[in-house]
Design an enzyme around this catalytic site. Structure first.
Site: not given
Ligand code: 5BU
Length: 489
Positions: A317
């Site tokens: 990012k």
């Molecule tokens: P989760 O454990 O499924 O919640 O992880 C989601 C991943 O996607 C995590 O690595 C975040 O940094 C990434 N992410 C997110 O959750 N939402 C966003 O809007 C963005 C990235 Br951009």
């Protein structure tokens, strides 16, 4: 003074209160049933709301740097809005007759103008964009130039795409998705309503000639949109080589799953690459959370990527000036540009963030995903931010592989991939940490994801390989359903 965003929320809530926005089952002009009805004609009975809409539209036009010599309202609901905007801005207004007069002068356009005047169309609601296109034709025939339209509500059913194909940029004050979000947050509608409208949006993209792009019967005229074109065909339309490669990997592995490998040790990272690797098209890292990072880890990751045929994306990012991001991308201990096929980028600094990243790589077998909307509660991505970000993406098709966003109408170009995080089978949000989850089916069918990002749903499972397999199967089935809703008729 209230911010633009707060004023917009206020107007949306008021429109719902006066029933200019209604939820239920309604027959549309184009013949299908819709769970949402938008009719701004009644707003003239509420002068304060009308005034607020016109003010917001004018503020929005200024934010978009829209300048013109004439405003043109489309009868009927948009006429008073355009008139108020004209009165405030002192920009004169023209009006397109619904039908040419049967007697006297057969004028199509009322009002005084000069040939070559730049005219912006003001419309209340856009579905397929056909009314706007008719207006464009008449304005052109009278010698006026039309390059933009200002719309109060975009129903996200293909209008923006259909208009841009004719060289007219659509600028919408709000989308149906935004309305759903605001009314849900205000407690005025429940999740069932949100879900049914989202499903409807994804399933009823309309061509200006009235044919449906999905899921109604396919006709010879149908021009499949990003949402309905199979990945194989889209690989040919991708300009960025990594996007084309990724689409091919997705097809060959039948996977639209990206695992978010948010683990903090090198051994767990590699073990996840080995266990989930066979089921994913993309392996997403936050390399800066690994406590025992070493160059060997990168060698092992690259070997796993080759063995299991997936691509690597560092979710860095980037969000700084071009010079700084070029160093962050290629230097330091992580040397991201040397191994990550893809990186994520915030467009907040402006176009320079992309030129900076591009300047750090000598060949363009690299790409980025532009983060234009986030999954977290209360994130600050306004419609204006999303639209301006999409404009930036258009300037760098060689480097932008796709867009990270949450709504199906954001990405129109079939050559770009929509990547969407916030996916979980049990859909339990993580409380004050802000993550908001949707089911695999919803993320693909209603929110328009091409690739879904799953982190904790896989890495915290007792058997990550089995969980990855399960997510992959559900996500791919949803993609096949989305595409076949047009194909198999
Ligand atoms: P989760 O454990 O499924 O919640 O992880 C989601 C991943 O996607 C995590 O690595 C975040 O940094 C990434 N992410 C997110 O959750 N939402 C966003 O809007 C963005 C990235 Br951009």
């Amino acid at each position: 003074m209230a911010s633009f965003e707060n004023k917009l929320k206020d107007v949306i809530i008021k429109l719902h209160e006066i029933e200019a926005l209604k939820f239920g089952m309604f027959k549309m002009k184009v013949g299908i049933e819709s769970p949402v009805y938008v009719d701004l004609r009644s707003v003239i009975s509420y002068p304060e709301i009308l005034e607020n809409i016109a003010d917001l539209m004018w503020e929005f036009a200024a934010l978009r740097n829209i300048e013109c010599d004439q405003l043109c309202g489309v009868p009927y609901a948009a006429l008073p809005i355009a008139a108020l905007m004209s009165s405030r801005s002192k920009i004169p207004m023209v009006m397109r007759r619904k039908e040419a007069k049967k007697y006297g002068t057969k004028k199509l356009i009322e009002g005084k103008f000069n040939p070559g005047d730049n005219c912006v169309i003001v419309e209340d609601v856009v579905t397929s964009g056909s009314s706007v296109l008719e207006t464009v034709v008449d304005l052109h025939s009278e010698g006026l130039n039309v390059t933009s339209v200002l719309v109060v509500v975009d129903r996200e059913q293909g209008g923006s795409h259909n208009l841009s194909e004719k060289g007219v940029a659509m600028n919408s004050l709000c989308t149906l998705s935004k309305i759903l979000q605001v009314l849900k947050e205000a407690g005025q509608i429940n999740q069932d309503v949100v879900d049914s409208v989202r499903k409807y949006i994804a399933a009823s993209q309309i061509h200006p000639d009235g044919t449906f792009l999905t899921p109604q019967p396919r006709t010879e005229n149908v021009n499949p949109s990003r949402l309905t074109l199979p990945f194989t065909a889209r690989a040919d339309q991708a300009v960025n080589p990594v996007a084309a490669k990724l689409l091919k990997v997705m097809v060959s592995k039948q996977s639209n799953l990206c695992v978010a490998a948010d683990v903090t040790s090198a051994s767990r990272l590699i073990s996840l690459a080995e266990s989930a690797g066979p089921y994913v098209c993309l392996f997403k890292t936050h390399i800066d959370i690994v406590e025992d990072f070493s160059p060997q880890l990168i060698q092992d990751l690259l070997a796993a990527a080759q063995k299991h045929n997936f691509l690597l994306m560092e979710d860095r990012k980037f969000a700084d000036i071009g010079h700084t991001v070029s160093l962050q991308y290629s230097q330091g201990i992580h040397k991201i540009s040397s191994w990550a096929d893809l990186v994520t980028v915030h467009p907040i600094p402006g176009e320079g963030v992309i030129t900076g990243l591009k300047s750090a790589v000598t060949n363009l077998h690299r790409g980025c995903f532009l983060v234009v909307e986030m999954s977290s509660a209360g994130n600050l991505a306004s419609p204006n931010y999303v639209a301006s970000s999409m404009e930036i993406s258009k300037k760098h098709p060689d480097f932008v592989a796709g867009i990270v966003c949450q709504t199906s109408g954001t990405v129109q170009n079939p050559g770009l991939l929509q990547l969407t995080p916030g996916v979980s089978l049990d859909c339990q949000n993580d409380g004050h940490l802000g993550q908001q989850y949707n089911s695999p089916e919803d993320i693909v069918m209603s929110r328009g994801a091409d690739i879904a990002v799953v982190g904790r749903g896989i890495i915290q499972a007792t058997d990550p390989a089995q969980a990855a397999q399960e997510y992959r199967a559900k996500l791919w089935a949803a993609y096949e359903k989305r595409v076949s809703s047009v194909k198999n008729v």
